[in-house]
Design a protein around this motif. Structure first.
Motif, PDB file in Angstrom:
ATOM      1  N   VAL A  52     -47.920  24.840  -1.263  1.00  0.00           N
ATOM      2  CA  VAL A  52     -49.035  24.021  -1.747  1.00  0.00           C
ATOM      3  C   VAL A  52     -48.578  23.124  -2.884  1.00  0.00           C
ATOM      4  O   VAL A  52     -48.884  21.921  -2.922  1.00  0.00           O
ATOM      5  N   LEU A  55     -46.304  20.242  -1.525  1.00  0.00           N
ATOM      6  CA  LEU A  55     -46.994  19.120  -0.897  1.00  0.00           C
ATOM      7  C   LEU A  55     -47.750  18.284  -1.921  1.00  0.00           C
ATOM      8  O   LEU A  55     -47.956  17.087  -1.709  1.00  0.00           O
ATOM      9  N   GLU A  56     -48.182  18.902  -3.010  1.00  0.00           N
ATOM     10  CA  GLU A  56     -48.839  18.133  -4.068  1.00  0.00           C
ATOM     11  C   GLU A  56     -47.887  17.131  -4.705  1.00  0.00           C
ATOM     12  O   GLU A  56     -48.323  16.083  -5.206  1.00  0.00           O
ATOM     13  N   LEU A  60     -47.584  11.874   0.743  1.00  0.00           N
ATOM     14  CA  LEU A  60     -48.150  12.204   2.047  1.00  0.00           C
ATOM     15  C   LEU A  60     -49.149  11.148   2.492  1.00  0.00           C
ATOM     16  O   LEU A  60     -50.199  11.455   3.058  1.00  0.00           O
ATOM     17  N   GLN A  66     -50.890  13.518   6.034  1.00  0.00           N
ATOM     18  CA  GLN A  66     -52.264  13.916   5.738  1.00  0.00           C
ATOM     19  C   GLN A  66     -52.707  15.084   6.618  1.00  0.00           C
ATOM     20  O   GLN A  66     -53.361  16.020   6.143  1.00  0.00           O
ATOM     21  N   ASN A  69     -51.003  18.210   5.354  1.00  0.00           N
ATOM     22  CA  ASN A  69     -51.607  18.669   4.112  1.00  0.00           C
ATOM     23  C   ASN A  69     -52.956  19.338   4.374  1.00  0.00           C
ATOM     24  O   ASN A  69     -53.280  20.358   3.754  1.00  0.00           O
ATOM     25  N   GLU A  70     -53.743  18.787   5.294  1.00  0.00           N
ATOM     26  CA  GLU A  70     -55.037  19.388   5.618  1.00  0.00           C
ATOM     27  C   GLU A  70     -54.859  20.779   6.226  1.00  0.00           C
ATOM     28  O   GLU A  70     -55.625  21.701   5.916  1.00  0.00           O
ATOM     29  N   GLN A  73     -53.778  23.117   3.365  1.00  0.00           N
ATOM     30  CA  GLN A  73     -54.897  23.371   2.463  1.00  0.00           C
ATOM     31  C   GLN A  73     -55.938  24.273   3.104  1.00  0.00           C
ATOM     32  O   GLN A  73     -56.558  25.107   2.428  1.00  0.00           O
TER      33      GLN A  73
END
Length: 701
Positions: A52, A55-56, A60, A66, A69-70, A73
């Protein structure tokens, strides 16, 4: 992020997924390689060890980024664990799909076969589930590591007494930490526990913990070896059983239940023993606090993660880390004199939901517009709106004799100064769960505005004391304090580190251990860990690829093609290829974990070891029985061929069930989504409009 070369003639989305996933390869396994994330603009760096956080820090902005990342998350939001597995399998299966496309396999066949393969794997690994049998039934007041006098929940204890209890608790936590670290230290040695190590262990483990270990057949002169691997070799021909007996290898191996919390915690530590020691201590302390609040303790205990929070103290030694009953937070050093003066007195408290500022209005309040206030000086005039508001707040606090205010939002600096001068402590940015805990324990009613306060809204008998001594200043001009009251169901895990850049990673690791333990206790079952589940999936897919296609097995997919259709013929031809490519993803996973743990010096040697055991498992006809047998025997060289032959029994390694399988589902769903999206963009509708009679109802996405 260094992207690999993207071949525009192939599926760009799958290549991008693979490139993104490569960045998190080092996060697999118990020995995680941390990474520095550096901001290109301000050049600030932070140390991370989770997907996490990774990826922050990455760019992206592309569509694939995206989507990735979704997915991560969503996994993190639902379970808080399993994101590293998800990220790696996304990359591994993206490469597997690319290989299938390179071999000419149609997209619809890939989607169908890989979905079938994953569903079949999830059904197969049910045999590796281990039930958790009422671990809290084995605990009583005498077996709890942290005794009653250690946590001292008597009504309104004095400041020095509470401080003494706090230090005793830190000592008790340190004892459990030393037990975990001792296991970890000896695990690094090929000889593990010998005579000297055994004596050292006996000296470091508290008597109550030692009795619990003996009672639960767990303390067997054992050491943790890099948790998530088999790491078992011995000439013994017996199979370890939790009841202390040995089962002969000729009998059918079975998964026995986990009956001890300490066994479960160490099995789920995955190499991070210090964080899991704190997590286990938090579970035990919450169980104890709930036990004390009930005269007749009959209801089953459920670990409530919402009653646990963290307080990070950078600049302090790691030995200061512990768990405490109550609320530990940081306040300005200017409050030290006030706390020292009032620490022998019970505090009366009010709880404010929202901000404690003159301009704060609750949601839905429509403030007057076109009103502006300008000040020419830094000091507030006596008749200013904020000064008048601050005076009115002090009047309310004085009227109800309130000397402690807990605020969920921001607090006016001007009001904080005035309260300090009038010997009142105001603490802002308090978590909502903390307000709820104090409301339940003190019977105080949270309010939105100070003007709503009445006698029924005020709580009492709250003690406030310094958690750190005056010279232990954490950060710039700040100190830690401990707030607690009788019967409060709130636990703070204090995380300390001398290196500020490590605090974020340390907190992430702690919460990972907490949620692994929480999910295991909630589901009352775990997987056998150490790569056993992934190895079974790999072996199972190899066997499945050799079996003919069964129509009944595919009826659940929503289609049942006729045997003469194009889809059915394509499946019969390409299905083994797809399943073998999918199995290569599990092979990559196991190889990466083994290399990260340094059990094998190279990927080639790790791959050779895996392939050798896969061949044995498939030849046995029952991969699950093979895994159970090898997992329970120390003579197995699986995943650790260079270990000494003089090993003694070691505790089991466990994995959570639902978080792991959901990570598999999310990884495959993302890969297949990008695959089908790429196919639509690259081929276009004119290439997918095939004669409907040939498709027999198959719909191209």
């Amino acid at each position: 992020m260094a992207f690999s070369v993207i071949n525009k003639r192939r599926h760009m989305g799958l290549q991008q997924l693979s490139s993104f996933a490569q960045t998190g390869r080092s996060f697999l396994g118990p020995v995680k390689a941390t990474k520095f994330i550096t901001d290109a603009e301000c050049h600030e760096s932070v140390l991370i060890s989770s997907t996490v956080r990774l990826l922050e820090g990455l760019d992206l902005t592309c569509a694939v980024g995206q989507l990735l990342n979704e997915a991560v998350q969503a996994q993190h939001g639902a379970y808080r664990i399993g994101t590293s597995t998800l990220l790696f399998l996304v990359g591994a299966w993206s490469r597997a799909v690319e290989e299938c496309l390179h071999l000419g396999v149609p997209t619809t066949v890939i989607v169908s076969a890989m979905s079938e393969g994953l569903n079949s794997c999830i059904e197969a690994v049910v045999s590796l589930q281990v039930p958790i049998c009422n671990v809290f039934d084995h605990m009583d007041n005498s077996s709890i590591v942290y005794k009653l006098e250690t946590v001292d929940v008597n009504l309104c204890p004095s400041g020095p007494r509470l401080l003494q209890g706090k230090h005793n608790f830190k000592d008790a936590t340190s004892q459990l930490l030393s037990f975990y670290s001792l296991s970890e230290r000896h695990a690094a040695s090929p000889k593990f526990f010998e005579t000297q190590a055994k004596v050292e262990t006996e000296e470091h483990i508290p008597q109550t913990l030692r009795n619990s270990l003996h009672a639960d057949s767990f303390y067997r002169k054992s050491a943790l070896t890099h948790s998530r691997h088999f790491n078992r070799t011995d000439n013994s021909h017996g199979i370890s059983r939790p009841d202390g007996f040995l089962e002969q290898c000729g009998s059918t191996p079975k998964t026995s239940s986990c009956k001890a919390l300490v066994e479960l915690a160490i099995g789920l530590s995955h190499g991070d023993h210090s964080s899991m020691a704190l997590a286990e201590a938090a579970v035990r302390l919450q169980w104890q606090s709930v036990y004390l609040q009930q005269d007749n303790y009959k209801a089953p205990f459920v670990f409530d993660v919402s009653k646990l929070l963290t307080c990070c103290l950078p600049g302090l030694p790691e030995t200061s880390s512990c768990v405490c009953l109550g609320y530990v937070t940081v306040v300005p050093m200017s409050s030290l004199a006030l706390i020292k003066e009032l620490q022998d007195q019970p505090f009366r408290v009010i709880l404010i939901e929202g901000d404690l500022t003159e301009s704060y209005r609750h949601l839905g309040f429509n403030k007057s517009v076109n009103i502006k206030t300008k000040l020419d000086s830094g000091k507030l005039p006596e008749d200013s709106a904020e000064e008048l508001w601050a005076k009115s707040v002090l009047q309310v606090l004085t009227q109800f004799n309130v000397n402690l205010v807990l605020v969920q939002g921001n607090v006016s600096e001007h009001l904080t100064e005035k309260c300090t001068h009038s010997k009142r402590l105001v603490i802002g940015s308090v978590n909502g769960s903390v307000l709820q805990a104090f409301a339940e324990a003190t019977r105080a009613a949270p309010v939105a505005y100070v003007t709503q306060v009445n006698e029924d809204c005020v709580g009492s008998e709250v003690s406030v004391t310094s958690w750190t001594s005056p010279h232990e200043v954490c950060g710039s001009n700040r100190m830690a304090v401990l707030l607690k009251t009788e019967r409060i169901n709130l636990i703070t895990a204090v995380l300390a580190s001398p290196v500020s850049a490590q605090m974020e990673a340390k907190e992430d690791r702690f919460w990972s251990c907490v949620y692994r333990l929480s999910h295991a206790l909630k589901e009352e079952k775990v997987f056998l860990g150490g790569g056993a589940v992934e190895f079974l999936c790999l072996s199972h897919l190899q066997l499945l690829a050799e079996q003919p296609l069964n129509k009944e097995d595919n009826a659940c997919s929503g289609w049942l093609p006729d045997s003469s259709s194009w889809m059915a013929s394509s499946l019969s031809v390409y299905r083994p290829t797809v399943l073998k490519c999918m199995a290569s993803g599990w092979h990559e996973y196991l190889s990466a974990v083994m290399c990260n743990t340094a059990t094998h010096p190279s990927a080639v040697e790790a791959s050779t070891c895996i392939q050798r055991h896969v061949q044995k498992a498939t030849n046995s006809g029952s991969p699950s029985s093979y895994v159970l047998s090898k997992y329970s025997k120390l003579s197995s060289e699986l995943f650790h061929s260079g270990i000494s032959d003089n090993l003694e029994l070691v505790p089991r390694v466990y994995d959570t069930v639902t978080p792991k399988t959901e990570a598999w589902h999310r990884a495959l769903d993302l890969v297949l989504l990008v695959l089908q999206t790429d196919s639509e963009i690259i081929t276009g509708l004119e290439h997918t409009q095939i004669n409907s009679q040939e498709l027999d109802g198959v719909l191209f996405l």
